[in-house]
Every structure is written in C-alpha cells, then in structure tokens.
Design an enzyme around this catalytic site. Structure first.
Site: not given
Ligand code: IDP
Ligand code: MG
Length: 145
Positions: A56, A64, A92, A98, A109, A123
């Site tokens: 990340y 976040f 995706r 998201t 999701r 998610n």
C-alpha cells in the site's frame, strides 16, 4: 481492434480479512473461475506490516492508511494470482467500486459488501489496477513466481 491475440496477463487478488472471516473465500474464487480465469497460485496467510507497507505504498500519508494496514493485518487473507487475457481489467470490474455501499449490484463488493462502521475500508477484495501494479504486487506476495 487489431487481429493480434491479447497477451495473457496475471493479476493479484486478495480476499481481505473481512472476506475470510465471513466465509466468502469460496464465493470470490467461484466468481473468478466462473468468469473463465485460471488460478496460478493461492495462499492463506496473515500479512506482516512490512509486506502491507510495500503493498500500500501509494497510500502512505493518507488519513485511511494506518487503519487500512491495521485492518489488513487483523487476520488471514487469501492471496491469489489469476491468469487470462485482460484479467486485470476484468477482476476490477468483478470487484466493483471501492466503496461497497455504492458498488453496483452484480459485483463482489456490491453484492456482498457494506459499511460496517469505517466507511469504505472493509470491501472484501483487492485487485491490481494495472499491469505495472500487478507485476509489483505479484513479486511482493509470491516472490518465487
Ligand atoms: P481499490 O481497492 O478499489 O483499488 P484504493 O483507492 O486503491 O481502492 O484504496 C485501497 C483500499 O483502501 C481500499 O480498497 C479500501 O479498503 C481502503 N480505502 C480507500 N479509500 C478509503 C477511505 O476513504 N476510507 C477508508 N478506507 C479506504
Ligand atoms: Mg487500489
């Protein structure tokens, strides 16, 4: 359109700790396989901070970031490498937006996710967002591939 064959791609998929805790590993794998992609590797593991920091890195400094890393380290994830023409783009789309509350029904999701108190965070899945991200992330999670 050209008449040359699209190259076979690989993408990194993670079933996040919320998905594993809720018993949705099979449902995510089912959707990937039903769409027609192949599994190259799959491993259930709890990620450490170093792996998550690398994974990340693009989000370092965002509000976040630390809650996200803590959530991702809160239990095992199922890390998967899936393969097929345009699999990066396709997963995706299978995953959906998201924010799971507004992700379209029909997506992972959108069908299975919701806001559990920390908006957007839980998610269910991660999917690489480009060929460059996929190569970087697969090397992090599966260095022997
Ligand atoms: P993506 O997973 O759809 O590619 P990114 O923007 O790359 O979304 O964000 C990475 C992850 O960080 C998201 O999947 C989600 O778990 C978390 N996240 C993104 N935006 C927020 C936010 O605004 N609040 C809390 N968590 C977030
Ligand atoms: Mg992303």
């Amino acid at each position: 359109m050209t008449d040359t064959a699209a190259p076979i791609e690989r993408t990194l998929i993670l079933v996040k700790p919320d998905g594993v805790r809720r018993g949705l590993v099979g449902e995510v794998v089912r959707r990937v396989e039903a769409k027609g992609y192949s599994l190259v590797a799959a491993e259930l593991r709890t990620a450490d901070d170093a792996l998550l920091a690398a994974h990340y890195a693009e989000h370092l400094g965002k509000s976040f970031y630390q809650p996200l890393v803590d959530f991702m380290a809160s239990g095992p994830v199922l890390a998967i490498v899936a393969e097929g023409q345009r699999v990066i783009e396709a997963f995706r789309l299978l995953a959906g937006a998201t924010d799971p509350t507004v992700a379209a029904p029909g997506t992972i999701r959108g069908d299975l996710g919701r806001d559990w108190g920390v908006a957007v965070q839980q998610n269910l899945v991660h999917g690489s967002d480009s060929p460059e991200s996929a190569a970087r992330e697969i090397a992090l999670w599966f260095p022997t591939l």
